[in-house]
Design a protein around this motif. Structure first.
Motif, PDB file in Angstrom:
ATOM      1  N   SER A 120       0.462  -1.998  -0.959  1.00  0.00           N
ATOM      2  CA  SER A 120       0.188  -2.878   0.175  1.00  0.00           C
ATOM      3  C   SER A 120       0.513  -2.144   1.470  1.00  0.00           C
ATOM      4  O   SER A 120       1.245  -1.150   1.470  1.00  0.00           O
ATOM      5  N   ALA A 121      -0.047  -2.663   2.566  1.00  0.00           N
ATOM      6  CA  ALA A 121       0.214  -2.083   3.881  1.00  0.00           C
ATOM      7  C   ALA A 121       0.212  -3.193   4.913  1.00  0.00           C
ATOM      8  O   ALA A 121      -0.683  -4.038   4.933  1.00  0.00           O
ATOM      9  N   THR A 122       1.239  -3.214   5.769  1.00  0.00           N
ATOM     10  CA  THR A 122       1.288  -4.190   6.855  1.00  0.00           C
ATOM     11  C   THR A 122       0.483  -3.682   8.042  1.00  0.00           C
ATOM     12  O   THR A 122       0.389  -2.476   8.282  1.00  0.00           O
ATOM     13  N   ILE A 123      -0.094  -4.622   8.781  1.00  0.00           N
ATOM     14  CA  ILE A 123      -0.954  -4.304   9.928  1.00  0.00           C
ATOM     15  C   ILE A 123      -0.546  -5.205  11.077  1.00  0.00           C
ATOM     16  O   ILE A 123      -0.471  -6.431  10.925  1.00  0.00           O
ATOM     17  N   ASP A 124      -0.276  -4.629  12.242  1.00  0.00           N
ATOM     18  CA  ASP A 124       0.103  -5.410  13.412  1.00  0.00           C
ATOM     19  C   ASP A 124      -1.157  -5.933  14.098  1.00  0.00           C
ATOM     20  O   ASP A 124      -1.635  -5.373  15.086  1.00  0.00           O
ATOM     21  N   ALA A 125      -1.709  -7.021  13.552  1.00  0.00           N
ATOM     22  CA  ALA A 125      -2.942  -7.603  14.098  1.00  0.00           C
ATOM     23  C   ALA A 125      -2.927  -9.105  13.891  1.00  0.00           C
ATOM     24  O   ALA A 125      -2.347  -9.605  12.918  1.00  0.00           O
ATOM     25  N   ILE A 126      -3.574  -9.824  14.799  1.00  0.00           N
ATOM     26  CA  ILE A 126      -3.667 -11.279  14.730  1.00  0.00           C
ATOM     27  C   ILE A 126      -5.048 -11.680  14.230  1.00  0.00           C
ATOM     28  O   ILE A 126      -6.061 -11.311  14.804  1.00  0.00           O
ATOM     29  N   GLY A 127      -5.097 -12.448  13.169  1.00  0.00           N
ATOM     30  CA  GLY A 127      -6.353 -13.068  12.762  1.00  0.00           C
ATOM     31  C   GLY A 127      -7.367 -12.141  12.139  1.00  0.00           C
ATOM     32  O   GLY A 127      -8.476 -11.997  12.648  1.00  0.00           O
ATOM     33  N   ILE A 128      -7.038 -11.532  11.007  1.00  0.00           N
ATOM     34  CA  ILE A 128      -8.036 -10.782  10.229  1.00  0.00           C
ATOM     35  C   ILE A 128      -8.607 -11.751   9.190  1.00  0.00           C
ATOM     36  O   ILE A 128      -7.948 -12.053   8.199  1.00  0.00           O
ATOM     37  N   PHE A 129      -9.806 -12.232   9.421  1.00  0.00           N
ATOM     38  CA  PHE A 129     -10.388 -13.251   8.563  1.00  0.00           C
ATOM     39  C   PHE A 129     -11.466 -12.712   7.627  1.00  0.00           C
ATOM     40  O   PHE A 129     -11.969 -13.457   6.786  1.00  0.00           O
ATOM     41  N   GLU A 130     -11.854 -11.459   7.789  1.00  0.00           N
ATOM     42  CA  GLU A 130     -12.910 -10.935   6.933  1.00  0.00           C
ATOM     43  C   GLU A 130     -12.659  -9.467   6.624  1.00  0.00           C
ATOM     44  O   GLU A 130     -11.999  -8.743   7.378  1.00  0.00           O
ATOM     45  N   ILE A 131     -13.189  -9.039   5.480  1.00  0.00           N
ATOM     46  CA  ILE A 131     -13.164  -7.642   5.060  1.00  0.00           C
ATOM     47  C   ILE A 131     -14.607  -7.168   4.993  1.00  0.00           C
ATOM     48  O   ILE A 131     -15.465  -7.845   4.419  1.00  0.00           O
ATOM     49  N   ARG A 132     -14.870  -6.004   5.553  1.00  0.00           N
ATOM     50  CA  ARG A 132     -16.201  -5.410   5.482  1.00  0.00           C
ATOM     51  C   ARG A 132     -16.078  -3.983   4.961  1.00  0.00           C
ATOM     52  O   ARG A 132     -15.070  -3.309   5.174  1.00  0.00           O
ATOM     53  N   GLU A 133     -17.132  -3.518   4.280  1.00  0.00           N
ATOM     54  CA  GLU A 133     -17.155  -2.163   3.742  1.00  0.00           C
ATOM     55  C   GLU A 133     -18.384  -1.431   4.272  1.00  0.00           C
ATOM     56  O   GLU A 133     -19.461  -2.026   4.403  1.00  0.00           O
ATOM     57  N   ASP A 134     -18.230  -0.153   4.607  1.00  0.00           N
ATOM     58  CA  ASP A 134     -19.390   0.614   5.044  1.00  0.00           C
ATOM     59  C   ASP A 134     -19.896   1.498   3.899  1.00  0.00           C
ATOM     60  O   ASP A 134     -19.334   1.520   2.797  1.00  0.00           O
ATOM     61  N   ARG A 135     -20.966   2.223   4.154  1.00  0.00           N
ATOM     62  CA  ARG A 135     -21.613   2.998   3.089  1.00  0.00           C
ATOM     63  C   ARG A 135     -20.773   4.174   2.608  1.00  0.00           C
ATOM     64  O   ARG A 135     -21.005   4.714   1.527  1.00  0.00           O
ATOM     65  N   ASP A 136     -19.775   4.578   3.404  1.00  0.00           N
ATOM     66  CA  ASP A 136     -18.903   5.693   3.027  1.00  0.00           C
ATOM     67  C   ASP A 136     -17.675   5.232   2.248  1.00  0.00           C
ATOM     68  O   ASP A 136     -16.805   6.043   1.946  1.00  0.00           O
ATOM     69  N   GLY A 137     -17.603   3.930   1.966  1.00  0.00           N
ATOM     70  CA  GLY A 137     -16.474   3.418   1.216  1.00  0.00           C
ATOM     71  C   GLY A 137     -15.271   3.046   2.060  1.00  0.00           C
ATOM     72  O   GLY A 137     -14.206   2.712   1.517  1.00  0.00           O
ATOM     73  N   ASN A 138     -15.423   3.074   3.387  1.00  0.00           N
ATOM     74  CA  ASN A 138     -14.336   2.648   4.260  1.00  0.00           C
ATOM     75  C   ASN A 138     -14.231   1.127   4.272  1.00  0.00           C
ATOM     76  O   ASN A 138     -15.250   0.421   4.244  1.00  0.00           O
ATOM     77  N   ILE A 139     -13.025   0.613   4.327  1.00  0.00           N
ATOM     78  CA  ILE A 139     -12.770  -0.817   4.456  1.00  0.00           C
ATOM     79  C   ILE A 139     -12.448  -1.101   5.915  1.00  0.00           C
ATOM     80  O   ILE A 139     -11.554  -0.480   6.498  1.00  0.00           O
ATOM     81  N   LEU A 140     -13.176  -2.035   6.521  1.00  0.00           N
ATOM     82  CA  LEU A 140     -12.973  -2.381   7.926  1.00  0.00           C
ATOM     83  C   LEU A 140     -12.405  -3.788   8.022  1.00  0.00           C
ATOM     84  O   LEU A 140     -12.905  -4.728   7.391  1.00  0.00           O
ATOM     85  N   LEU A 141     -11.371  -3.927   8.845  1.00  0.00           N
ATOM     86  CA  LEU A 141     -10.682  -5.200   9.025  1.00  0.00           C
ATOM     87  C   LEU A 141     -10.708  -5.568  10.511  1.00  0.00           C
ATOM     88  O   LEU A 141      -9.849  -5.124  11.276  1.00  0.00           O
ATOM     89  N   PRO A 142     -11.672  -6.369  10.962  1.00  0.00           N
ATOM     90  CA  PRO A 142     -11.718  -6.770  12.365  1.00  0.00           C
ATOM     91  C   PRO A 142     -10.653  -7.817  12.677  1.00  0.00           C
ATOM     92  O   PRO A 142     -10.488  -8.784  11.931  1.00  0.00           O
ATOM     93  N   ALA A 143      -9.928  -7.616  13.766  1.00  0.00           N
ATOM     94  CA  ALA A 143      -8.884  -8.550  14.189  1.00  0.00           C
ATOM     95  C   ALA A 143      -9.478  -9.500  15.217  1.00  0.00           C
ATOM     96  O   ALA A 143      -9.717  -9.114  16.359  1.00  0.00           O
ATOM     97  N   ARG A 144      -9.696 -10.724  14.826  1.00  0.00           N
ATOM     98  CA  ARG A 144     -10.446 -11.668  15.654  1.00  0.00           C
ATOM     99  C   ARG A 144      -9.744 -12.001  16.962  1.00  0.00           C
ATOM    100  O   ARG A 144     -10.384 -12.323  17.952  1.00  0.00           O
ATOM    101  N   PHE A 145      -8.419 -11.938  16.994  1.00  0.00           N
ATOM    102  CA  PHE A 145      -7.692 -12.272  18.215  1.00  0.00           C
ATOM    103  C   PHE A 145      -7.047 -11.046  18.841  1.00  0.00           C
ATOM    104  O   PHE A 145      -6.070 -11.158  19.577  1.00  0.00           O
TER     105      PHE A 145
END
Length: 329
Positions: free
Chosen positions: A59-84
């Motif tokens: 696991s890994a902690t992330i200093d971000a408010i409101g990550i409501f979705e996980i997205r993946e790109d074609r290179d296998g990267n996981i993207l976590l947009p912080a809505r707030f």
């Protein structure tokens, strides 16, 4: 229970907040499912990796408010947009964690191939849509309304818009990707579209309202039709080749639809209300929130029969809630 803002409340956050990573690496090697936990009021999120047995492998902690979705790109990267916040957290396939800058308050992201589309809602009266294509100059357009979801094909981007100050006003903008201009403003009868996908060349939007319909736009003719569903408050679309699945807000039902005819194939009922789901060749992996000593539940169903194959409980992580999942293998 969901900390998903249908109407953006900005009083508690400011554009000066920045997404930052508390941890800079995570191990994905022994994991099968990744789950994001988030707090919508404080900079406290966590990405947790589970194996098929429900054990936490990393696991890994992330200093971000409101990550409501996980997205993946074609290179296998996981993207976590912080809505707030401002920006995304990126986890690459080796487990390295880094920050990606963006405009303020990324709300909804769609990735296909080398193109990433994101809507941003930094104001109650307007939002922005940004299209970034690898090797090309990005496109940024300001649009009236709150922009809850968007998708694109090779020629156009399709952006859903709601207008909180006008009851039952819902629109779908059509943006010409070449000219960077809006060419259509289509009235959508059933709005509050929290999700939208390209299904067999058509633009399919959910309607998180009491009306049990999907809105289907046919590019070129620009005709909008309504497809009836067995339940109201549709919230998620999960494409799966010749089929796609529809999830409903705070509901245990999953509807399988034919991608060619847009007719219902079957609807089955999970044990508890669903928040998110993912699919692979055989199974539907469902995520649910809980209000007891556990944060949530992963329950896995056979796609053909609807039979439950496995489930495991998710541990609590401080004052956070589970929000989305991704399949790591």
């Amino acid at each position: 229970m969901k900390n998903l803002c249908k109407t953006i409340v900005l009083a508690t956050v400011t554009a000066s907040m920045l997404t930052s990573c508390a941890d800079n690496e995570i191990s994905l090697d022994n994991g099968d499912i990744g789950v994001v936990y988030t707090n919508s009021l404080e900079e406290d999120s966590e990405f947790v990796v589970f194996n098929q047995g429900g054990e936490v492998t990393s696991s890994a902690t992330i200093d971000a408010i409101g990550i409501f979705e996980i997205r993946e790109d074609r290179d296998g990267n996981i993207l976590l947009p912080a809505r707030f916040n401002t920006g995304f957290t990126k986890i690459n396939p080796s487990g390295s964690i880094s920050e990606m800058e963006s405009l303020d308050f990324p709300y909804y992201t769609k990735i296909k191939g080398d193109t990433r589309l994101t809507t941003f809602n930094s104001d109650l009266e307007y939002g922005k849509v940004e299209i970034k294509e690898e090797g090309k100059e990005g496109v940024e357009v300001k649009l009236d309304g709150i922009l809850p979801s968007a998708t694109f094909d090779d020629s156009y981007a399709y952006i859903n818009a709601d207008f909180p100050d006008v009851a039952d006003r819902h629109m779908q903008y059509v943006l010409d990707r070449k000219s960077k201009k809006i060419i259509k403003k289509l009235v959508i009868e059933h709005g509050n579209a929290s999700d939208v996908s390209m299904i067999n060349g058509k633009v399919v939007s959910v309607s998180n309202k009491e009306d049990p319909y999907l809105s289907v736009l046919e590019p070129g003719t620009w005709n909008v039709s309504n497809v009836k569903l067995p339940h109201p408050y549709s919230e998620r679309i999960i494409p799966d080749g010749d089929h796609f699945y529809v999830l409903y807000s705070m509901s245990p039902y999953i509807t399988m639809m034919d991608s060619n005819t847009f007719k219902e194939i079957k609807t089955f009922k999970a044990d508890v209300p669903l928040l998110q789901a993912r699919v692979d060749d055989k199974y539907i992996y469902c995520l649910s929130q809980r209000e007891d000593q556990y944060a949530g539940l992963i329950h896995i169903y056979d796609k053909k029969t609807g039979e439950k194959k496995k489930e495991f409980l998710l541990p609590r992580k401080r004052e956070t809630l589970v929000q989305d999942l991704t399949l790591l293998k």
